[in-house]
Design a protein around this motif. Structure first.
Motif, PDB file in Angstrom:
ATOM      1  N   SER A  49     -63.292 103.824-135.935  1.00 49.37           N
ATOM      2  CA  SER A  49     -62.494 103.358-134.798  1.00 49.37           C
ATOM      3  C   SER A  49     -61.047 103.040-135.169  1.00 49.37           C
ATOM      4  O   SER A  49     -60.329 102.446-134.377  1.00 49.37           O
ATOM      5  N   THR A  50     -60.624 103.444-136.356  1.00 48.14           N
ATOM      6  CA  THR A  50     -59.261 103.133-136.783  1.00 48.14           C
ATOM      7  C   THR A  50     -58.532 104.425-137.136  1.00 48.14           C
ATOM      8  O   THR A  50     -58.933 105.131-138.053  1.00 48.14           O
ATOM      9  N   HIS A  51     -57.479 104.714-136.392  1.00 45.72           N
ATOM     10  CA  HIS A  51     -56.710 105.940-136.620  1.00 45.72           C
ATOM     11  C   HIS A  51     -55.306 105.783-136.067  1.00 45.72           C
ATOM     12  O   HIS A  51     -55.033 104.886-135.269  1.00 45.72           O
ATOM     13  N   VAL A  52     -54.444 106.675-136.485  1.00 48.47           N
ATOM     14  CA  VAL A  52     -53.134 106.827-135.874  1.00 48.47           C
ATOM     15  C   VAL A  52     -52.875 108.323-135.775  1.00 48.47           C
ATOM     16  O   VAL A  52     -53.106 109.068-136.717  1.00 48.47           O
ATOM     17  N   SER A  53     -52.466 108.775-134.575  1.00 44.03           N
ATOM     18  CA  SER A  53     -52.225 110.196-134.318  1.00 44.03           C
ATOM     19  C   SER A  53     -50.842 110.377-133.717  1.00 44.03           C
ATOM     20  O   SER A  53     -50.383 109.547-132.930  1.00 44.03           O
ATOM     21  N   VAL A  54     -50.185 111.482-134.101  1.00 43.07           N
ATOM     22  CA  VAL A  54     -48.873 111.806-133.552  1.00 43.07           C
ATOM     23  C   VAL A  54     -48.932 113.235-133.028  1.00 43.07           C
ATOM     24  O   VAL A  54     -49.175 114.173-133.788  1.00 43.07           O
TER      25      VAL A  54
END
Length: 103
Positions: A49-54
């Motif tokens: 449940s932990t992410h960063v997307s660009v």
């Protein structure tokens, strides 16, 4: 495009500079945690449940227990020493800054 050091010790990256973005996300998360979707979205996965997307349009989406973020970015500032990614957009009273801390 050239990465630019900022006065607080981070490195500013234009979200449309995909090569610089990939390089900094790999350093931020590790090469084994970075994926690229068919649409060009780069995602650093830190857990279920932990992410960063660009996205290719510069939109940043993050998932973190107890909070999430989904908005456009004009500038990304990577502070690798502190384990932080700062997302910035807007000016003056409309300015927004969000910080994603590497777990």
């Amino acid at each position: 495009m050239v990465d630019r050091l900022v006065t607080d010790g981070g490195t500013a990256v234009n979200p449309s500079d995909r090569d610089a973005l990939r390089r900094h996300l790999e350093r931020f998360a590790g090469t084994d945690r970075l994926t690229e979707a068919d649409d060009g979205t780069l995602s650093a996965e830190f857990g279920q449940s932990t992410h960063v997307s660009v996205g290719p349009d510069g939109r940043v989406d993050s998932g973190m227990p107890l909070h999430a973020f989904d908005a456009p970015a004009e500038r990304l500032v990577f502070d690798h020493d502190a384990g932080e990614l700062h997302v910035e957009f807007g000016d003056g009273d409309a300015a927004v800054s969000y910080t994603f801390r590497r777990p």
